[in-house]
Design a protein around this motif. Structure first.
Motif, mmCIF file in Angstrom:
data_model
loop_
_atom_site.group_PDB
_atom_site.id
_atom_site.type_symbol
_atom_site.label_atom_id
_atom_site.label_comp_id
_atom_site.label_asym_id
_atom_site.label_seq_id
_atom_site.Cartn_x
_atom_site.Cartn_y
_atom_site.Cartn_z
ATOM 1 N N GLY A 308 39.588 39.332 31.149
ATOM 2 C CA GLY A 308 39.574 40.332 32.206
ATOM 3 C C GLY A 308 40.998 40.718 32.512
ATOM 4 N N LEU A 309 41.169 41.530 33.535
ATOM 5 C CA LEU A 309 42.530 41.852 33.952
ATOM 6 C C LEU A 309 43.279 40.575 34.327
ATOM 7 N N GLU A 310 44.599 40.566 34.125
ATOM 8 C CA GLU A 310 45.387 39.408 34.554
ATOM 9 C C GLU A 310 45.269 39.234 36.063
ATOM 10 N N ALA A 311 45.179 37.996 36.480
ATOM 11 C CA ALA A 311 44.992 37.711 37.899
ATOM 12 C C ALA A 311 46.119 38.300 38.751
ATOM 13 N N SER A 312 47.299 38.444 38.160
ATOM 14 C CA SER A 312 48.433 39.000 38.914
ATOM 15 C C SER A 312 48.214 40.465 39.291
ATOM 16 N N ARG A 313 47.200 41.140 38.706
ATOM 17 C CA ARG A 313 46.963 42.564 38.960
ATOM 18 C C ARG A 313 45.880 42.796 40.015
ATOM 19 N N PHE A 314 45.560 41.766 40.783
ATOM 20 C CA PHE A 314 44.425 41.879 41.711
ATOM 21 C C PHE A 314 44.571 43.032 42.703
ATOM 22 N N GLN A 315 45.820 43.316 43.120
ATOM 23 C CA GLN A 315 46.005 44.376 44.116
ATOM 24 C C GLN A 315 45.623 45.754 43.574
ATOM 25 N N GLU A 316 45.707 45.915 42.276
ATOM 26 C CA GLU A 316 45.386 47.213 41.670
ATOM 27 C C GLU A 316 43.913 47.570 41.803
ATOM 28 N N VAL A 317 43.055 46.568 41.864
ATOM 29 C CA VAL A 317 41.612 46.851 41.849
ATOM 30 C C VAL A 317 40.998 46.957 43.239
ATOM 31 N N ILE A 318 41.706 46.493 44.265
ATOM 32 C CA ILE A 318 41.169 46.577 45.622
ATOM 33 C C ILE A 318 41.044 48.049 46.017
ATOM 34 N N GLY A 319 39.851 48.425 46.449
ATOM 35 C CA GLY A 319 39.579 49.814 46.812
ATOM 36 C C GLY A 319 39.011 50.635 45.680
ATOM 37 N N MET A 320 38.929 50.063 44.477
ATOM 38 C CA MET A 320 38.340 50.754 43.355
ATOM 39 C C MET A 320 36.808 50.709 43.450
ATOM 40 N N VAL A 321 36.130 51.638 42.750
ATOM 41 C CA VAL A 321 34.679 51.763 42.808
ATOM 42 C C VAL A 321 34.086 51.319 41.473
ATOM 43 N N LEU A 322 33.097 50.442 41.544
ATOM 44 C CA LEU A 322 32.461 49.986 40.317
ATOM 45 C C LEU A 322 31.645 51.107 39.690
ATOM 46 N N ASN A 323 31.718 51.235 38.369
ATOM 47 C CA ASN A 323 30.918 52.242 37.681
ATOM 48 C C ASN A 323 29.722 51.621 36.964
ATOM 49 N N ARG A 324 29.493 50.317 37.228
ATOM 50 C CA ARG A 324 28.300 49.660 36.698
ATOM 51 C C ARG A 324 28.025 48.403 37.503
ATOM 52 N N ASP A 325 26.825 47.866 37.370
ATOM 53 C CA ASP A 325 26.504 46.614 38.047
ATOM 54 C C ASP A 325 27.263 45.462 37.385
ATOM 55 N N LEU A 326 27.760 44.529 38.229
ATOM 56 C CA LEU A 326 28.387 43.316 37.719
ATOM 57 C C LEU A 326 27.672 42.103 38.282
ATOM 58 N N LYS A 327 27.457 41.104 37.447
ATOM 59 C CA LYS A 327 26.847 39.862 37.902
ATOM 60 C C LYS A 327 27.928 38.892 38.376
ATOM 61 N N GLN A 328 27.516 37.948 39.212
ATOM 62 C CA GLN A 328 28.459 36.932 39.695
ATOM 63 C C GLN A 328 29.146 36.242 38.522
ATOM 64 N N TRP A 329 30.459 36.157 38.605
ATOM 65 C CA TRP A 329 31.359 35.510 37.645
ATOM 66 C C TRP A 329 31.649 36.352 36.405
ATOM 67 N N ASP A 330 31.150 37.635 36.382
ATOM 68 C CA ASP A 330 31.559 38.520 35.295
ATOM 69 C C ASP A 330 33.056 38.801 35.392
ATOM 70 N N PHE A 331 33.703 38.858 34.219
ATOM 71 C CA PHE A 331 35.109 39.268 34.210
ATOM 72 C C PHE A 331 35.206 40.752 34.546
ATOM 73 N N LEU A 332 36.342 41.138 35.128
ATOM 74 C CA LEU A 332 36.569 42.516 35.568
ATOM 75 C C LEU A 332 37.627 43.162 34.687
ATOM 76 N N ASN A 333 37.241 44.311 34.058
ATOM 77 C CA ASN A 333 38.168 45.041 33.204
ATOM 78 C C ASN A 333 38.307 46.488 33.676
ATOM 79 N N GLU A 334 39.283 47.185 33.142
ATOM 80 C CA GLU A 334 39.586 48.532 33.604
ATOM 81 C C GLU A 334 38.402 49.487 33.433
ATOM 82 N N GLN A 335 37.585 49.288 32.423
ATOM 83 C CA GLN A 335 36.461 50.191 32.193
ATOM 84 C C GLN A 335 35.308 49.977 33.180
#
Length: 345
Positions: A308-335
């Motif tokens: 997934g994205l590097e943990a150091s990039r967490f601030q970049e994703v706050i406020g972003m909108v998911l474009n698909r359903d994610l299950k608990q513990w799924d890794f988070l990527n830019e797509q």
């Protein structure tokens, strides 16, 4: 013998631990040879040449010697016995080092064939014996225990005028030496002041003292050894045991190896593989539906890196909108998300 010594050059001093017994002295040499030190050090006392009946005891420890002069007589060996001692050290591949306390002792040591001289703290201002030693052309290890910088300056100038190669040991003349008396700071001061090899002569009876001195740049280490600190003698309380000496040598060599291999913190390429395992990727910590706006509380960091994205990039994703359903513990990527300021449909 050159005093340009690879650090640390380790000298174990028997001193007076032999109690005037040639047999005990040989036993010490045999035991020291198994510890891994480089040299064994002695003191050559010729009572009539160095002392008188007026010399007081440093500490009244002896129950068999009425005077300090009597003690030196009991502790002495003949020239032929000293030759045998030197030969025994040679056989065991231990450097023989000895402190003379009289000009006659220098003559004896020249006859024996020493390669260098150790000057005890009490002889630093004895320019008579220093002149005698300078005439031999041999290197000198100078102990600074009782001397101020003003006194050392005069001795250093004396030796340099005579082209004597020398090193200096920081030393505190106290038996045993307490931590507040070690003077470890003086190691660098001596290096800066005289630009010669500098070491540490220890009387603390603690292994960590010379280990610390090694870490602070001491190139020569000297300390007293004794079979047991409950034995009789003036220096036993300021000595390491044989077993402590073995452990101490390993520790000193370990620290010296570390010092000889500095780490470049600007280059961590050798950790690339382990970083892949231990570092983490961003994931979500709960089931999240499409169009959910990501918050800090939605995020977790999980091993390994690269999924997934590097943990150091967490601030970049706050406020972003998911474009698909994610299950608990799924890794988070830019797509997996888009910005509220862009069209994610």
């Amino acid at each position: 013998m050159s005093l340009k010594i690879l650090s640390p050059y380790i000298i174990a001093e028997i001193g007076q631990a032999h109690e005037g017994s040639l047999g005990i002295l040989y036993s010490y040499i045999d035991a020291i040879a198994l510890t891994g030190v480089d040299a064994v050090k002695f003191q050559m006392h010729i009572a009539e040449a160095e002392s008188s009946e007026h010399e007081p005891f440093r500490v009244k420890f002896s129950v068999e010697d009425e005077t300090r002069f009597d003690y030196w007589k009991r502790m002495g060996f003949s020239l032929e016995q000293w030759k045998g001692i030197k030969q025994h050290c040679d056989t065991l591949e231990l450097d023989f080092i000895c402190s003379p306390f009289s000009n006659l002792a220098v003559d004896w040591l020249e006859d024996i064939g020493v390669k260098q001289y150790k000057i005890g703290s009490g002889e630093v201002n004895n320019f008579l014996i220093l002149e005698k030693i300078a005439l031999t052309g041999k290197p000198v290890i100078l102990s600074s225990g009782m001397s101020s910088f003003e006194e050392l300056d005069k001795t250093v100038a004396f030796l340099r005028e005579r082209k004597v190669e020398f090193s200096i040991l920081q030393c505190t003349t106290a038996y045993p030496t307490l931590p507040e008396q070690y003077g470890l700071n003086v190691i660098q001061e001596l290096k800066d002041r005289y630009n010669v090899p500098v070491g540490f002569s220890d009387h603390s009876a603690r292994m960590e003292t010379c280990i610390a001195a090694t870490a602070m740049g001491a190139e020569i280490l000297e300390f007293h050894v004794v079979f047991d600190r409950q034995l009789f003698g003036p220096d036993v309380k300021a000595s390491l045991t044989i077993q402590e000496t073995k452990d101490f040598v390993v520790s000193v060599h370990t620290i010296a190896t570390a010092l000889a291999n500095p780490i470049n913190k600007n280059n961590n390429t050798e950790f690339a593989g382990i970083k892949q395992i231990f570092e983490k990727s961003l994931a979500v910590n709960k089931n999240l539906p499409k169009n959910h706006i990501l918050t800090f509380d939605d995020l977790e960091a999980k091993k390994p890196k690269g999924y997934g994205l590097e943990a150091s990039r967490f601030q970049e994703v706050i406020g972003m909108v998911l474009n698909r359903d994610l299950k608990q513990w799924d890794f988070l990527n830019e797509q997996d998300y888009y910005s509220t300021s862009s069209d994610g449909q």
